[in-house]
Design an enzyme around this catalytic site. Structure first.
Site, PDB file in Angstrom:
ATOM      1  N   SER A 229     -32.872  16.738  17.809  1.00  0.00           N
ATOM      2  CA  SER A 229     -33.837  17.297  16.867  1.00  0.00           C
ATOM      3  C   SER A 229     -33.950  18.813  17.032  1.00  0.00           C
ATOM      4  O   SER A 229     -33.995  19.333  18.150  1.00  0.00           O
ATOM      5  CB  SER A 229     -35.202  16.657  17.104  1.00  0.00           C
TER       6      SER A 229
ATOM      7  N   ASN B  85     -38.383  12.842  14.195  1.00  0.00           N
ATOM      8  CA  ASN B  85     -39.174  13.508  15.225  1.00  0.00           C
ATOM      9  C   ASN B  85     -40.538  13.858  14.629  1.00  0.00           C
ATOM     10  O   ASN B  85     -40.623  14.535  13.615  1.00  0.00           O
ATOM     11  CB  ASN B  85     -38.427  14.758  15.689  1.00  0.00           C
TER      12      ASN B  85
ATOM     13  N   ASN C  26     -42.832  13.702  19.476  1.00  0.00           N
ATOM     14  CA  ASN C  26     -42.626  15.014  20.108  1.00  0.00           C
ATOM     15  C   ASN C  26     -43.921  15.471  20.773  1.00  0.00           C
ATOM     16  O   ASN C  26     -44.761  16.113  20.155  1.00  0.00           O
ATOM     17  CB  ASN C  26     -42.176  16.015  19.043  1.00  0.00           C
TER      18      ASN C  26
ATOM     19  N   CYS D  23     -43.188  19.932  22.682  1.00  0.00           N
ATOM     20  CA  CYS D  23     -42.714  21.218  22.177  1.00  0.00           C
ATOM     21  C   CYS D  23     -43.433  22.348  22.895  1.00  0.00           C
ATOM     22  O   CYS D  23     -44.662  22.426  22.862  1.00  0.00           O
ATOM     23  CB  CYS D  23     -42.934  21.360  20.679  1.00  0.00           C
TER      24      CYS D  23
ATOM     25  N   LYS E 221     -40.565  11.660  23.525  1.00  0.00           N
ATOM     26  CA  LYS E 221     -39.739  12.752  24.072  1.00  0.00           C
ATOM     27  C   LYS E 221     -40.492  13.437  25.199  1.00  0.00           C
ATOM     28  O   LYS E 221     -41.550  14.041  24.982  1.00  0.00           O
ATOM     29  CB  LYS E 221     -39.400  13.761  22.975  1.00  0.00           C
TER      30      LYS E 221
END
Lengths: 259, 313
Positions: free
Chosen positions: B21, B99, B127, B130, B165
């Site tokens: 991603s 994602n 996600n 990040c 993730k």
């Protein structure tokens, strides 16, 4: 169409202080159409540098399947590039991006080509193609000093050529805009590539003219997938609209994106 | 015989290779270069409820064997991703892993519910890691209890399996993995980028406008391998591994560490054909190593194997 190819180094010539002209040979030359497009070079096999380097195309020579780039050896990547010798190969991805729209300048019309420093090279192919179309070209080229000047004679063969240098060691002392104001040049279309402050000055000075600007930005992939080189659009300067310098540009109509 | 197919929750993969991603947009650019149906799956760019412009430029900086990015989750927002990007992707015979990102719990839930209903979305990648957004994101990925609760909330609404993730920017990655397993995750993807910085020598300022960014590329491969090695022995969830993969050899190393499939990120920028290249090289490599099927490689670094590998390159 975008291609990836290991192109052969035909020549590497030092033109000025830290400025080199590199000629490569490969089949992807035949995909190159518009002046102002660029290629993305993987300079070393290893991880230093890791990423490709975007470099503009200065001249397309389809008969020889060759093209020329002019670049400044400044960082790690371009310093390594300047060590390439005839017979070496370089991994090239390209051609990439959208170049200058030459059809905006008609036969017998005048195009003003304004370049700053390492923004000058793509204007050479542009000028060649404009002259072939019967367009009158005037070049104004800005450099730091006389030691950084290149291609003055080659541009002069195509049309009137004026220089500006920051220290006055060649041409007019000052900026390219000083030359334009001093000469009171009349033109139909303006094409430019160079540092952002120069592009901004041109955009502001000629709001009612046809002006096309080539932008520079740090890039990742070069094909529009990574969103590293994004800028706001002129009609939505604070919103969500965007253009990608690599794949929507690098040439934009003045006002299309926020400089 | 297909020696590369892999079955994971929600995903019947032709091969274990997919672009990561954020490194592949929504596939449009790479579709000019090769047929996307060759890929095992595609992890599309993070989607948030509202459109996001992302961070100011410069958004990327380079370092030895890696790069820093601070894009800031730029994306056109949930509606456009569902109605335009995912619809466009339907022409390819490839499962999509969507994602899902956000800055608060409700955002994740709304996006997960809607995007998981798209016919070609076969799994979600949550996600929670990040490093480049100011609010939300990273707290969800560094505090186990918060990660667990978010996973639970998303699982309640998602129509497809949920992979979480994980962020490497934690002291104890196993604790995070166990927390999301408790929350009901169907799988893990790991790792996201490591927070880093580069500084410009002339100006003295950080190169990235966001100051910090996420480090990716070969530089982080040993970190990812170590984390997958630890986590895969402690949780029973399948793992999609990522971090600096650029060759078939790298893929096998990740499987040995404990991954069942892998994602390729930064390498797509260096060689845009890297995914099909790796897919093409894998059958020969696993044959050389003495395996009949790629799934035999998973966890080999810590499982006791009777079969000796013969690497005769």
């Amino acid at each position: 169409m975008i291609r990836q190819e290991h192109c052969k180094v035909i020549s590497q010539i030092k033109l000025a202080e830290n400025i080199y002209e590199l000629t490569l040979q490969g089949e992807l030359v035949h995909e190159m159409k518009e002046p102002g497009q660029f290629v993305h070079l993987k300079i070393s096999e290893g991880y230093d540098p890791m990423l490709r380097r975007p470099i503009s195309i200065a001249e397309i020579l389809p008969d020889e399947s060759q093209f020329k780039m002019i670049y400044r050896a400044e960082g790690r990547g371009t310093a390594l590039l300047s060590e390439k010798k005839p017979g070496d190969y370089t991994d090239v991805l390209g051609p990439l991006g959208n170049g200058f729209p030459i059809s905006e300048a008609g036969r017998e019309e005048t195009a003003l080509l304004v370049g700053g420093g390492i923004g000058v090279p793509p204007l050479y192919e542009l000028s060649n193609q404009l002259v072939n179309r019967g367009v009158k070209v005037i070049h104004i080229l800005g450099f730091q000093s006389a030691s950084a000047v290149f291609y003055e004679d080659k541009f002069a063969m195509l049309g009137e050529t004026y220089l500006a240098t920051a220290d006055g060691s060649a041409g007019t002392k000052g900026f390219v805009t000083d030359v334009i104001n001093g000469l009171k040049i009349n033109f139909d279309v303006l094409y430019s590539c160079g540092p952002t402050p120069m592009l901004k000055a041109l955009e502001n000075q000629f709001p009612h003219k046809k002006v096309f600007l080539s932008l520079e930005e740090r890039m990742g992939c070069g094909i529009g997938a990574c969103f590293a080189c994004v800028c706001h659009t002129g009609d939505d300067p604070d919103g969500y609209s965007y253009k990608k310098v690599c794949s929507d540009g690098p040439v934009f109509k003045a006002g299309e994106v926020v400089l | 015989m297909n020696s590369l197919n892999v079955s994971l929750p929600g995903l019947e993969l032709k091969n274990p290779i997919m672009p990561a991603s954020g490194c592949f947009g929504f596939g449009r650019e790479f579709s000019q270069l090769y047929d996307l149906s060759q890929l095992g799956a595609i992890m599309i760019k993070a989607t948030t409820f509202e459109p996001r412009f992302g961070n100011p430029t410069p958004r990327v900086a380079e370092t030895s064997a890696g790069m820093l990015n601070a894009i800031g989750l730029q994306n056109p927002g949930l509606e456009k991703v569902v109605n335009e990007e995912l619809v466009w992707l339907e022409q390819f015979d490839v499962p999509i892993i969507a994602n899902v990102a956000g800055s608060q719990e409700e955002d994740y839930v709304v996006v997960a519910k809607k995007i998981s209903a798209s016919p070609n979305v076969h799994a979600l990648e949550l996600n929670i890691s990040c490093p480049n957004v100011k609010t939300g994101g990273i707290a969800f990925g560094t505090i186990p209890e918060i990660a667990k609760n978010l996973t639970k909330k998303v699982k309640e609404v998602s129509e497809v399996p949920v992979y979480v993730k994980l962020s490497p920017n934690v002291t104890n990655i196993v604790e995070m993995a166990k927390a999301v397993e408790d929350g009901g995750a169907d799988g893990l993807t790991m790792i996201n980028t490591l927070v880093g910085m580069r500084i410009d020598l002339k100006t003295g300022n950080p190169i990235l406008a966001n100051r910090t960014g996420g480090l990716s590329g070969p530089a982080i491969k040993p970190v990812a391998l170590r984390m997958i090695y630890e986590v895969s022995q402690q949780v029973s969830l399948p793992i999609i591994g990522m971090g600096g993969i650029e060759s078939a050899e790298d893929v096998i190393e990740y499987l040995y560490a404990g991954a069942s499939a892998v994602a390729v990120g930064t390498a797509n920028f260096v060689d845009p054909y890297v995914c099909p290249k790796i897919i093409g090289e894998l059958p020969e490599l696993i044959g050389k190593l003495g395996y009949e099927h790629i799934s035999e490689c998973t966890g080999r670094s810590w499982k006791k194997h009777e079969k000796a590998a013969h690497y005769c390159s």
